[in-house]
Write a protein that holds these residues in place. Structure first.
Motif, PDB file in Angstrom:
ATOM      1  N   ASP A  44      11.910  -9.059 -11.478  1.00 37.22           N
ATOM      2  CA  ASP A  44      11.946  -7.613 -11.174  1.00 37.22           C
ATOM      3  C   ASP A  44      10.647  -7.146 -10.527  1.00 37.22           C
ATOM      4  N   LEU A  45       9.603  -7.924 -10.703  1.00 34.84           N
ATOM      5  CA  LEU A  45       8.293  -7.506 -10.168  1.00 34.84           C
ATOM      6  C   LEU A  45       8.228  -7.841  -8.687  1.00 34.84           C
ATOM      7  N   GLN A  46       7.892  -6.846  -7.902  1.00 33.43           N
ATOM      8  CA  GLN A  46       7.805  -7.083  -6.452  1.00 33.43           C
ATOM      9  C   GLN A  46       6.335  -7.297  -6.066  1.00 33.43           C
ATOM     10  N   LEU A  47       6.071  -8.420  -5.450  1.00 37.98           N
ATOM     11  CA  LEU A  47       4.682  -8.718  -5.059  1.00 37.98           C
ATOM     12  C   LEU A  47       4.288  -7.866  -3.852  1.00 37.98           C
ATOM     13  N   ILE A  48       3.168  -7.193  -3.970  1.00 39.98           N
ATOM     14  CA  ILE A  48       2.693  -6.361  -2.861  1.00 39.98           C
ATOM     15  C   ILE A  48       1.607  -7.085  -2.064  1.00 39.98           C
ATOM     16  N   GLY A  49       0.752  -7.779  -2.768  1.00 37.96           N
ATOM     17  CA  GLY A  49      -0.316  -8.511  -2.079  1.00 37.96           C
ATOM     18  C   GLY A  49      -1.569  -8.546  -2.942  1.00 37.96           C
ATOM     19  N   GLU A  50      -2.687  -8.934  -2.332  1.00 35.70           N
ATOM     20  CA  GLU A  50      -3.933  -9.043  -3.092  1.00 35.70           C
ATOM     21  C   GLU A  50      -4.919  -7.981  -2.630  1.00 35.70           C
ATOM     22  N   VAL A  51      -5.670  -7.463  -3.581  1.00 39.06           N
ATOM     23  CA  VAL A  51      -6.719  -6.495  -3.267  1.00 39.06           C
ATOM     24  C   VAL A  51      -8.017  -7.054  -3.845  1.00 39.06           C
ATOM     25  N   VAL A  52      -9.034  -7.135  -3.003  1.00 38.11           N
ATOM     26  CA  VAL A  52     -10.309  -7.691  -3.474  1.00 38.11           C
ATOM     27  C   VAL A  52     -11.308  -6.560  -3.664  1.00 38.11           C
ATOM     28  N   HIS A  53     -12.004  -6.589  -4.773  1.00 40.87           N
ATOM     29  CA  HIS A  53     -13.070  -5.599  -5.003  1.00 40.87           C
ATOM     30  C   HIS A  53     -14.279  -6.323  -5.591  1.00 40.87           C
ATOM     31  N   ILE A  54     -15.446  -6.027  -5.028  1.00 41.23           N
ATOM     32  CA  ILE A  54     -16.658  -6.687  -5.528  1.00 41.23           C
ATOM     33  C   ILE A  54     -17.401  -5.727  -6.446  1.00 41.23           C
ATOM     34  N   PHE A  55     -17.507  -6.093  -7.700  1.00 38.98           N
ATOM     35  CA  PHE A  55     -18.377  -5.359  -8.602  1.00 38.98           C
ATOM     36  C   PHE A  55     -19.748  -6.031  -8.480  1.00 38.98           C
ATOM     37  N   SER A  56     -20.769  -5.481  -9.141  1.00 37.66           N
ATOM     38  CA  SER A  56     -22.111  -6.024  -8.929  1.00 37.66           C
ATOM     39  C   SER A  56     -22.172  -7.526  -9.202  1.00 37.66           C
ATOM     40  N   HIS A  57     -21.493  -7.988 -10.218  1.00 32.93           N
ATOM     41  CA  HIS A  57     -21.619  -9.390 -10.603  1.00 32.93           C
ATOM     42  C   HIS A  57     -20.256 -10.083 -10.698  1.00 32.93           C
ATOM     43  N   ILE A  58     -19.225  -9.411 -10.236  1.00 30.04           N
ATOM     44  CA  ILE A  58     -17.878  -9.987 -10.351  1.00 30.04           C
ATOM     45  C   ILE A  58     -17.148  -9.871  -9.013  1.00 30.04           C
ATOM     46  N   HIS A  59     -16.566 -10.974  -8.597  1.00 27.88           N
ATOM     47  CA  HIS A  59     -15.706 -10.961  -7.405  1.00 27.88           C
ATOM     48  C   HIS A  59     -14.278 -10.880  -7.932  1.00 27.88           C
ATOM     49  N   GLN A  60     -13.727  -9.678  -7.894  1.00 21.99           N
ATOM     50  CA  GLN A  60     -12.442  -9.423  -8.558  1.00 21.99           C
ATOM     51  C   GLN A  60     -11.297  -9.412  -7.540  1.00 21.99           C
ATOM     52  N   THR A  61     -10.268 -10.203  -7.820  1.00 25.59           N
ATOM     53  CA  THR A  61      -9.061 -10.140  -6.981  1.00 25.59           C
ATOM     54  C   THR A  61      -7.924  -9.605  -7.835  1.00 25.59           C
ATOM     55  N   TYR A  62      -7.320  -8.528  -7.376  1.00 24.82           N
ATOM     56  CA  TYR A  62      -6.146  -7.986  -8.063  1.00 24.82           C
ATOM     57  C   TYR A  62      -4.906  -8.491  -7.344  1.00 24.82           C
ATOM     58  N   VAL A  63      -4.021  -9.153  -8.087  1.00 20.83           N
ATOM     59  CA  VAL A  63      -2.726  -9.530  -7.518  1.00 20.83           C
ATOM     60  C   VAL A  63      -1.787  -8.377  -7.875  1.00 20.83           C
ATOM     61  N   VAL A  64      -1.362  -7.645  -6.848  1.00 20.21           N
ATOM     62  CA  VAL A  64      -0.676  -6.373  -7.103  1.00 20.21           C
ATOM     63  C   VAL A  64       0.848  -6.525  -7.020  1.00 20.21           C
ATOM     64  N   TYR A  65       1.500  -6.019  -8.046  1.00 20.10           N
ATOM     65  CA  TYR A  65       2.974  -5.978  -8.080  1.00 20.10           C
ATOM     66  C   TYR A  65       3.398  -4.528  -8.251  1.00 20.10           C
ATOM     67  N   SER A  66       4.685  -4.272  -7.936  1.00 21.31           N
ATOM     68  CA  SER A  66       5.207  -2.946  -8.267  1.00 21.31           C
ATOM     69  C   SER A  66       6.513  -3.122  -9.031  1.00 21.31           C
ATOM     70  N   LEU A  67       6.812  -2.108  -9.831  1.00 18.77           N
ATOM     71  CA  LEU A  67       8.049  -2.147 -10.608  1.00 18.77           C
ATOM     72  C   LEU A  67       8.572  -0.719 -10.732  1.00 18.77           C
ATOM     73  N   PRO A  68       9.737  -0.432 -10.086  1.00 18.99           N
ATOM     74  CA  PRO A  68      10.288   0.919 -10.237  1.00 18.99           C
ATOM     75  C   PRO A  68      10.991   1.060 -11.587  1.00 18.99           C
ATOM     76  N   LEU A  69      10.818   2.204 -12.217  1.00 17.56           N
ATOM     77  CA  LEU A  69      11.472   2.453 -13.510  1.00 17.56           C
ATOM     78  C   LEU A  69      12.380   3.656 -13.377  1.00 17.56           C
ATOM     79  N   ASP A  70      13.518   3.617 -14.100  1.00 21.51           N
ATOM     80  CA  ASP A  70      14.456   4.725 -13.989  1.00 21.51           C
ATOM     81  C   ASP A  70      14.094   5.881 -14.916  1.00 21.51           C
TER      82      ASP A  70
END
Ligand code: SF4
Length: 537
Positions: free
Chosen positions: A429-455
Motif C-alpha cells: 500500500d505504500l507508494q515510494l516517492i523517492g529519496e530526500v537528502v538532508h545534511i545535519f551538522s554531523h549526520i548525512h541523513q537520507t529519507y526514503v519517502v513513501y506516501s499512504l492515502p487514508l480514508d
C-alpha cells in the motif's frame, strides 16, 4: 542618544605579556596533526619531505614556565595595537551593516533588556547567516521582547518560531536559560563574561564575551570563526586553528587587541571584517582597513617583489625563508604542509580535516487524507523532547538498519505504521516517492519517502507520541524541520506529476473522441464539441 554603559572590570592580559596556557609540546603536537587549508589544496609532495627544522632556542619549558609564542605571531608593539584599533573602528563606523540587534544594543537603556537582545542575536547567529537570521530575530523580539516574556513561552512556541534556523537545541537552551534568570536571579542577567558563562546554560566563552562587551562594555575579546580567520591571517598562524592550544593563543590575542573604550564595537568590527572583507575564499585585501598590519599580505607582497626581481634576472634574495624565522615554530604551517604561494593569504587559517558525517537512512511516510474542500491533510507526530530535533514534528518515520534492502525497508515501515496506528498496513500500500537528502551538522541523513492515502481518521493510542492532522498551511506554521519541509515538497512534486499525467491522458481521450466525432457513453461533451455545428447527414 546612546545609553551609557557601565564599565565592568577588564579581565584582560597586559599587552605583550608572556602568554599563559598550553606548553610548547602541546602546540607542536597540534601543528603536527594532519591539517587542511581553508579552501586550499594539498601541498606538493616534494615540499612535504622537507627535513625537520631545528628547535627554537628557549621554546621548551624551563622550570615549568610556558614559553611565549614566537614574536612574529604576536601583537607586541603598543603603537601598532593602537593604530590597528583606530583603523578598524574608523572603518566600522563608516561601513558597518545596519542590523536590528545593533540598533537595540545602542538604543536600549535597560542593561538586562540590552543583554537579552544581544544574547538572542548571538545564539541565532551561531552557524547561521546574518541574512537568514534578521527575519527570525525580528519575529522573536516582537513575540518575546523581554526575558520574562520568553520565560513564559512554551517549548512548542519556541520550536515553531525557530523552525528552519537549524540546531534546534539552541532555541530550547536559550529559553531554559531565560527561565533560570527569571526564577533564580530575579530577572537580572549576570554582569560579567565570567558569570554569564558560569551561570547560564548554553552560554559558552564566545557568547559570554559578546554579551559582556557589547551590552556592558566589559573589555574582553571574542573569538569566533570570523575572528579566527582574521587573526590567523594578520599573524600568519598556520597551525591547526581548531586545536585547543591555538585557540587559547587566539583568545590571548583577542584580549590583547580589544579596544578598552569601545570593546563591543571593536569585537563587532573584527567579526564584521571577517564576514565582509577578510572572507574565506577571495578576501578583499585592497579594501582592508588593517592591511598594513597583516603579515599574510606582507608575505604575498614580498613574494611578488621577489618574483619580479627574478624576472629581471636579479638573483633570488631569499635563500630558503623560514615561515617566521623561528625553526620548529608551533604556530607556523607544519613542515608537512608548508606555505603554498598559489594560495596567497588564504594559506591561513588551517584546521584538521573534519570527521566524515555519520550516514543514516530513515524511512518516512506522508500519511494523508482529503480534508475540507478536498484539500490534503497530513498526519504529523512529535519527536521526543531530547536528542536530535527534540520536540519537533515530523511525518511518521523509522530509522533503518544499515544495508537493509529496499523491499525490506518498505516492509519494516509498514510494520512500524501498523503497530503505531493499530490498523493493518500492507507494504504494497505504500507508494515510494523517492529519496530526500538532508545534511545535519554531523549526520548525512537520507529519507526514503513513501506516501499512504487514508480514508478515515486515525485514532492513535494516547500512550504513543502526540500526533495531529494538519493542512499544508498548518504544517508550515508548525515546529517542523527543514528536512520535513523537503519531504513534503517531494510529495507535492509527485502529486503535480500525477495530476499532469491524468490531465494528459484525459486530453488524449478527448482528442480521440473528437476525431471519432462522437462521445463515449458516460463521457461529458467538451465545450468545443458541444458548440460544434452539427454536420450534415
Ligand atoms: Fe584579511 Fe587581506 Fe585584510 Fe589581511 S589584508 S586581514 S588577509 S583582508
Amino acid at each position: 542618544m546612546a545609553p551609557r554603559r557601565p564599565r565592568a572590570p577588564a579581565s584582560v592580559p597586559a599587552l605583550a605579556r608572556p602568554a599563559s596556557g598550553p606548553d610548547m609540546s602541546q602546540l607542536r603536537a597540534a601543528a603536527a596533526k594532519g591539517l587542511r587549508r581553508s579552501g586550499g589544496r594539498a601541498a606538493p609532495q616534494q615540499q612535504q619531505q622537507q627535513p625537520a627544522r631545528q628547535s627554537r632556542k628557549g621554546a621548551s619549558l624551563r622550570g615549568g614556565a610556558p614559553a611565549p609564542p614566537p614574536a612574529p605571531h604576536l601583537f607586541s608593539d603598543p603603537a601598532e595595537i593602537e593604530a590597528l584599533r583606530g583603523n578598524l573602528l574608523a572603518w566600522y563606523d563608516r561601513c558597518k551593516r545596519d542590523l536590528p540587534w545593533r540598533t537595540l544594543a545602542t538604543t536600549e537603556l535597560d542593561a538586562d533588556r540590552r543583554a537579552y537582545a544581544v544574547w538572542v542575536s548571538e545564539i541565532m547567529l551561531q552557524q547561521t547567516q546574518v541574512a537568514t537570521v534578521i527575519d527570525y530575530y525580528n519575529r522573536w523580539m516582537q513575540k518575546w521582547p523581554t526575558l520574562h516574556a520568553l520565560a513564559q513561552a512554551s517549548l512548542e512556541e519556541v520550536n515553531e518560531l525557530w523552525a528552519g534556523l537549524g540546531y534546534y537545541s539552541r532555541g530550547k537552551r536559550l529559553q531554559e536559560a531565560a527561565r533560570k534568570v527569571v526564577s533564580e536571579m530575579a530577572g537580572r542577567m549576570p554582569r560579567t563574561a565570567e558569570d554569564l558563562q558560569k551561570l547560564l546554560p548554553g552560554v559558552g566563552r564566545y557568547t559570554a564575551g559578546a554579551i559582556a562587551s557589547i551590552s556592558y562594555g566589559q573589555a574582553t575579546g571574542v573569538v569566533d570563526g570570523n575572528v579566527i580567520r582574521v587573526l590567523c591571517r594578520l599573524r600568519c598562524i598556520g597551525a591547526d586553528s581548531s586545536s585547543p592550544p591555538v585557540i587559547d593563543r587566539l583568545w590571548d590575542m583577542a584580549n590583547t587587541l580589544v579596544d578598552r573604550s569601545r570593546p563591543g564595537d571593536f569585537n563587532q568590527a573584527l567579526m564584521e571584517l571577517g564576514a565582509t572583507v577578510c572572507v574565506p575564499k577571495a578576501p578583499l585585501c585592497g579594501e582592508c582597513p588593517v592591511k598594513q598590519h597583516c603579515r599574510a599580505r606582507r608575505r604575498v607582497e614580498k613574494e611578488l617583489a621577489f618574483a619580479s626581481q627574478k624576472l629581471f634576472g636579479k638573483p633570488d634574495p631569499v635563500p630558503d625563508v623560514e615561515d617566521c624565522g623561528v625553526g620548529g615554530c608551533p604556530l607556523c604551517p607544519p613542515a608537512t604542509e608548508p606555505w603554498d604561494s598559489s594560495l596567497g593569504v588564504t594559506n591561513f587559517p588551517r584546521k584538521a580535516a573534519k570527521k566524515q558525517p555519520r550516514v543514516v537512512k530513515t524511512a518516512t511516510c506522508v500519511l494523508e487524507r482529503r480534508g475540507c474542500h478536498g484539500a490534503p491533510e497530513y498526519l504529523i507526530v512529535q519527536r521526543p523532547n531530547s536528542g536530535l530535533l527534540a520536540g519537533l514534528w515530523e511525518f511518521p518515520s523509522l530509522l533503518l538498519a544499515q544495508g537493509l534492502q529496499e523491499e525490506k525497508q518498505q516492509e519494516a515501515l509498514a510494520d512500524h505504521l501498523q503497530a503505531w496506528m493499530g490498523w493493518p498496513v500492507a507494504a504494497g500500500d505504500l507508494q515510494l516517492i523517492g529519496e530526500v537528502v538532508h545534511i545535519f551538522s554531523h549526520i548525512h541523513q537520507t529519507y526514503v519517502v513513501y506516501s499512504l492515502p487514508l480514508d478515515g481518521d486515525v485514532t492513535l493510542d494516547p500512550a504513543s507520541s502526540p500526533s495531529r492532522w494538519v493542512t499544508e498551511e498548518e504544517f508550515h506554521a508548525s515546529a517542523v524541520s527543514t528536512a520535513m519541509k523537503k519531504v513534503l515538497k517531494a510529495r507535492e512534486k509527485q502529486r503535480g506529476k500525477e495530476s499532469s499525467s491524468v490531465m494528459g491522458s484525459k486530453r488524449k481521450r478527448g482528442a480521440k473522441s473528437q476525431r471519432a466525432g462522437s462521445t463515449s457513453p458516460g463521457t461529458q461533451l467538451s465545450l468545443r464539441a458541444f458548440l460544434r455545428a452539427p454536420t450534415a447527414p
